[in-house]
Design a protein around this motif. Sequence first.
Motif, PDB file in Angstrom:
ATOM      1  N   ARG A  82      -4.204   4.531 -14.883  1.00 40.19           N
ATOM      2  CA  ARG A  82      -5.152   4.164 -13.820  1.00 40.19           C
ATOM      3  C   ARG A  82      -5.584   2.706 -13.972  1.00 40.19           C
ATOM      4  O   ARG A  82      -5.670   1.968 -12.985  1.00 40.19           O
ATOM      5  CB  ARG A  82      -6.360   5.092 -13.890  1.00 40.19           C
ATOM      6  CG  ARG A  82      -7.468   4.756 -12.945  1.00 40.19           C
ATOM      7  CD  ARG A  82      -7.296   5.430 -11.622  1.00 40.19           C
ATOM      8  NE  ARG A  82      -8.501   5.222 -10.836  1.00 40.19           N
ATOM      9  CZ  ARG A  82      -8.474   4.824  -9.585  1.00 40.19           C
ATOM     10  NH1 ARG A  82      -7.326   4.661  -8.981  1.00 40.19           N
ATOM     11  NH2 ARG A  82      -9.579   4.648  -8.936  1.00 40.19           N
ATOM     12  N   GLU A  83      -5.844   2.291 -15.214  1.00 39.48           N
ATOM     13  CA  GLU A  83      -6.241   0.906 -15.463  1.00 39.48           C
ATOM     14  C   GLU A  83      -5.127  -0.047 -15.047  1.00 39.48           C
ATOM     15  O   GLU A  83      -5.379  -1.085 -14.421  1.00 39.48           O
ATOM     16  CB  GLU A  83      -6.573   0.708 -16.936  1.00 39.48           C
ATOM     17  CG  GLU A  83      -6.954  -0.721 -17.272  1.00 39.48           C
ATOM     18  CD  GLU A  83      -7.098  -0.960 -18.759  1.00 39.48           C
ATOM     19  OE1 GLU A  83      -7.647  -2.005 -19.118  1.00 39.48           O
ATOM     20  OE2 GLU A  83      -6.649  -0.125 -19.556  1.00 39.48           O
ATOM     21  N   GLN A  84      -3.890   0.295 -15.366  1.00 38.44           N
ATOM     22  CA  GLN A  84      -2.767  -0.563 -14.998  1.00 38.44           C
ATOM     23  C   GLN A  84      -2.627  -0.629 -13.475  1.00 38.44           C
ATOM     24  O   GLN A  84      -2.381  -1.691 -12.909  1.00 38.44           O
ATOM     25  CB  GLN A  84      -1.487  -0.042 -15.633  1.00 38.44           C
ATOM     26  CG  GLN A  84      -0.311  -0.956 -15.442  1.00 38.44           C
ATOM     27  CD  GLN A  84       0.929  -0.472 -16.171  1.00 38.44           C
ATOM     28  OE1 GLN A  84       0.953   0.634 -16.692  1.00 38.44           O
ATOM     29  NE2 GLN A  84       1.939  -1.285 -16.205  1.00 38.44           N
ATOM     30  N   SER A  85      -2.801   0.509 -12.808  1.00 34.97           N
ATOM     31  CA  SER A  85      -2.711   0.531 -11.346  1.00 34.97           C
ATOM     32  C   SER A  85      -3.808  -0.333 -10.723  1.00 34.97           C
ATOM     33  O   SER A  85      -3.548  -1.114  -9.797  1.00 34.97           O
ATOM     34  CB  SER A  85      -2.831   1.973 -10.852  1.00 34.97           C
ATOM     35  OG  SER A  85      -2.946   2.017  -9.459  1.00 34.97           O
ATOM     36  N   LEU A  86      -5.022  -0.205 -11.230  1.00 29.15           N
ATOM     37  CA  LEU A  86      -6.122  -1.021 -10.696  1.00 29.15           C
ATOM     38  C   LEU A  86      -5.911  -2.501 -10.989  1.00 29.15           C
ATOM     39  O   LEU A  86      -6.238  -3.363 -10.160  1.00 29.15           O
ATOM     40  CB  LEU A  86      -7.454  -0.549 -11.281  1.00 29.15           C
ATOM     41  CG  LEU A  86      -7.933   0.825 -10.797  1.00 29.15           C
ATOM     42  CD1 LEU A  86      -9.173   1.234 -11.554  1.00 29.15           C
ATOM     43  CD2 LEU A  86      -8.171   0.819  -9.304  1.00 29.15           C
ATOM     44  N   SER A  87      -5.353  -2.805 -12.153  1.00 29.97           N
ATOM     45  CA  SER A  87      -5.061  -4.198 -12.482  1.00 29.97           C
ATOM     46  C   SER A  87      -4.017  -4.777 -11.521  1.00 29.97           C
ATOM     47  O   SER A  87      -4.146  -5.926 -11.075  1.00 29.97           O
ATOM     48  CB  SER A  87      -4.576  -4.290 -13.928  1.00 29.97           C
ATOM     49  OG  SER A  87      -4.195  -5.592 -14.236  1.00 29.97           O
ATOM     50  N   MET A  88      -3.000  -3.974 -11.201  1.00 28.13           N
ATOM     51  CA  MET A  88      -1.982  -4.439 -10.253  1.00 28.13           C
ATOM     52  C   MET A  88      -2.594  -4.629  -8.870  1.00 28.13           C
ATOM     53  O   MET A  88      -2.274  -5.605  -8.171  1.00 28.13           O
ATOM     54  CB  MET A  88      -0.817  -3.448 -10.215  1.00 28.13           C
ATOM     55  CG  MET A  88       0.023  -3.471 -11.471  1.00 28.13           C
ATOM     56  SD  MET A  88       1.269  -2.172 -11.613  1.00 28.13           S
ATOM     57  CE  MET A  88       2.078  -2.198 -10.064  1.00 28.13           C
ATOM     58  N   ASP A  89      -3.482  -3.720  -8.441  1.00 25.81           N
ATOM     59  CA  ASP A  89      -4.154  -3.879  -7.148  1.00 25.81           C
ATOM     60  C   ASP A  89      -5.007  -5.145  -7.139  1.00 25.81           C
ATOM     61  O   ASP A  89      -5.031  -5.884  -6.150  1.00 25.81           O
ATOM     62  CB  ASP A  89      -5.031  -2.667  -6.846  1.00 25.81           C
ATOM     63  CG  ASP A  89      -4.214  -1.433  -6.489  1.00 25.81           C
ATOM     64  OD1 ASP A  89      -3.017  -1.583  -6.189  1.00 25.81           O
ATOM     65  OD2 ASP A  89      -4.786  -0.322  -6.511  1.00 25.81           O
ATOM     66  N   LEU A  90      -5.712  -5.395  -8.231  1.00 23.36           N
ATOM     67  CA  LEU A  90      -6.552  -6.585  -8.325  1.00 23.36           C
ATOM     68  C   LEU A  90      -5.698  -7.848  -8.270  1.00 23.36           C
ATOM     69  O   LEU A  90      -6.064  -8.817  -7.583  1.00 23.36           O
ATOM     70  CB  LEU A  90      -7.369  -6.549  -9.618  1.00 23.36           C
ATOM     71  CG  LEU A  90      -8.422  -7.619  -9.797  1.00 23.36           C
ATOM     72  CD1 LEU A  90      -9.465  -7.531  -8.696  1.00 23.36           C
ATOM     73  CD2 LEU A  90      -9.066  -7.488 -11.153  1.00 23.36           C
ATOM     74  N   ASP A  91      -4.568  -7.854  -8.955  1.00 22.97           N
ATOM     75  CA  ASP A  91      -3.669  -9.016  -8.900  1.00 22.97           C
ATOM     76  C   ASP A  91      -3.147  -9.236  -7.481  1.00 22.97           C
ATOM     77  O   ASP A  91      -3.035 -10.364  -7.026  1.00 22.97           O
ATOM     78  CB  ASP A  91      -2.499  -8.840  -9.867  1.00 22.97           C
ATOM     79  CG  ASP A  91      -2.908  -8.978 -11.320  1.00 22.97           C
ATOM     80  OD1 ASP A  91      -4.006  -9.508 -11.570  1.00 22.97           O
ATOM     81  OD2 ASP A  91      -2.141  -8.534 -12.198  1.00 22.97           O
TER      82      ASP A  91
END
Length: 182
Positions: A82-91
């Motif tokens: 989930r953290e990786q997915s949110l990080s990709m969305d933020l990028d």
Amino acid sequence: MSSPAFQIRSRIPRFAEGAVERARLTVVPRRRTTAGRAPFLALVSMVLLGGVVGLLLFNTSMQQASFASTALEQQSTRLAAREQSLSMDLDRLRDPQRIAEAALRLGMVQACSPAFLQLGSGKVTGAPCSDPNPLRVNPNPPAKPAILNPRTKIVRVPANSSADTASGNADRAGRDGKKKNR
């Protein structure tokens, strides 16, 4: 000349000798008593039963801890994904080209050289932005090298009639059979 201390010392052994003479000691036969086996067996069985129950409880608690550990590891894995997915969305949301496109849709223009307004005189110094070709938000894709884009080569096969092909196959099969027989 006998001293009183000497008299006391000499009396003590006489009293002891008299007491020994008066005491009539006899040998008493030993009474053999056997301890009951029931209390001993009860004690041993209680210790064994307590040990087995203790091991069972220990094993059960270890299994519960193992299940809890597995559940926490799975939760950790899910949270990391989930953290990786949110990080990709933020990028993706922080992408400068996306922000520039959103600004253009809102009617904003690109900054050029600044123009200053002098409040006292109302005079504008500097040149306002009059560039009709602003910077491209999405640059052109790079050109593909010629080596990666070869020319198409077309090969034409002469058309044979189906009868010629069938007879040619039959002749060839006959020749192959004769070679094998030799």
